[in-house]
Design an enzyme around this catalytic site. Structure first.
Site, PDB file in Angstrom:
ATOM      1  N   CYS A 150       0.839  -1.203   0.000  1.00  0.00           N
ATOM      2  CA  CYS A 150       0.000   0.000   0.000  1.00  0.00           C
ATOM      3  C   CYS A 150       0.872   1.251   0.000  1.00  0.00           C
ATOM      4  O   CYS A 150       1.533   1.556   1.000  1.00  0.00           O
ATOM      5  CB  CYS A 150      -0.931  -0.025   1.216  1.00  0.00           C
ATOM      6  SG  CYS A 150      -1.809   1.520   1.523  1.00  0.00           S
TER       7      CYS A 150
ATOM      8  N   CYS B 105       0.022   3.963   2.588  1.00  0.00           N
ATOM      9  CA  CYS B 105       0.418   3.518   3.927  1.00  0.00           C
ATOM     10  C   CYS B 105       1.862   3.919   4.231  1.00  0.00           C
ATOM     11  O   CYS B 105       2.210   4.230   5.375  1.00  0.00           O
ATOM     12  CB  CYS B 105       0.284   2.000   4.057  1.00  0.00           C
ATOM     13  SG  CYS B 105      -1.399   1.371   3.882  1.00  0.00           S
TER      14      CYS B 105
END
Length: 322
Positions: free
Chosen positions: A79, A82
């Site tokens: 991700c 993230c």
């Protein structure tokens, strides 16, 4: 991805006055018990950021949330947002100096937790305060907005639940780790089951847990793992919209109610799942009634016998049956 729910407005909905009072009382009891056992001392800055998995969630998040708010960062290695948000949250956690703790949960390795929190995309950030889950925001967000949300969280935790945070001592030493307990006779099999579950091999996890239970029918860890794996296997591939439509249109269809109850539980709507099946038991008879009752007992295993929601549902079921 644009941030959503960048406020603490959901706190009032999730924690009504009575629930807040009860949670505050439980938090005070937990802190008093920790003090009697010699807990509550200073912690190190490094201990404010922790990695949490399904096995440690109750201890590291639920129990800890009776002492200090726990912010949960749902993330994954692949991700990209993230990789921006997680370091920022870690820096802010250290900056807030014990007002909250950051729990990092890798969704690839802990899919059940992701489903229980209803996470639709990552990064997703929640908080748990005195055992109550609060959605904070989803997606990357500007630091100023995150600070505002954290300030509101800290204020709510202190004013509603009496949680003033932890004392952080930069010079404190990490507690020595206890020597690992001797391996039990089923540790290898249980570890294999967890690995299969994390890899998405639900059939393999079910078989591994069943192998343990064949040898040790009272093994509580295997019972819980089997119930969770079987639940995930049942909802795999279901169309949630179609299942809920069938349940709404066919209140007398026990199979439809059972499928909807499974989805309720996976989504974290424990009382809804229990209530749906208790209603099904109440208005049916024969095989249909027994099917609803058996599924309800299986869901009790997933949640855990000590959970107060299970206790309340068992009482309600008894009233319906007898």
């Amino acid at each position: 991805m644009q941030p959503r729910n960048m406020s603490m407005s959901g706190v009032v909905d999730l924690a009504a006055v009575k629930a807040a009072q009860e949670a505050k009382a439980k938090a005070e009891q937990a802190r008093a018990e920790a003090a009697r056992q010699g807990g509550g001392g200073a912690v190190t800055p490094a201990s404010l950021v922790i990695d949490v998995d399904e096995a440690g969630f109750e201890r590291e998040v639920l129990q800890r949330s009776t002492e200090v708010p726990v912010v949960i960062d749902f993330w994954a290695e692949w991700c990209e947002p993230c990789k921006q948000l997680s370091p920022l949250l870690e820096r802010l956690t250290r900056e807030y100096n014990g007002r909250f703790v950051l729990a990092k949960i890798d969704v690839d390795a802990n899919q059940l937790l992701m489903q229980q929190f209803g996470v639709q995309g990552i990064p997703a950030v929640f908080a748990v305060v005195a055992g109550q889950a609060l959605p904070l925001f989803q997606g990357a967000a500007p630091e100023a907005q995150i600070r505002q949300t954290l300030d509101q969280l800290v204020q709510v935790a202190e004013e509603r639940f009496g949680l003033t945070g932890l004392v952080v001592d930069p010079d404190a030493q990490e507690a020595p780790r206890a020597a690992p307990a001797p391996a039990g006779p089923h540790d290898a099999a249980l570890a294999a089951a967890v690995q299969a579950l994390d890899a998405g091999d639900l059939g393999g996890a079910i078989q591994a847990y069943q192998n343990v239970l064949n040898d040790d029918p009272a093994n509580s860890e295997a019972k819980l793992g089997l119930a969770q794996a079987e639940l995930l296997q049942r909802v795999q591939g279901l169309d949630p919209a179609a299942v809920r439509r069938d349940a709404a249109e066919k209140p007398g269809d026990v199979a439809a109610q059972i499928a909807a109850a499974d989805l309720d539980l996976v989504g974290g709507h424990v009382e809804d799942a229990f209530g749906r099946l208790i209603d099904a038991v109440k208005r049916t008879a024969g095989d249909d009634r027994d099917a609803a009752r058996v599924r309800l007992l299986e869901l009790f295993e997933v949640v855990g016998a000590d959970d107060p929601r299970v206790t309340a549902a068992r009482t309600a079921l008894a009233r319906v049956l007898f």
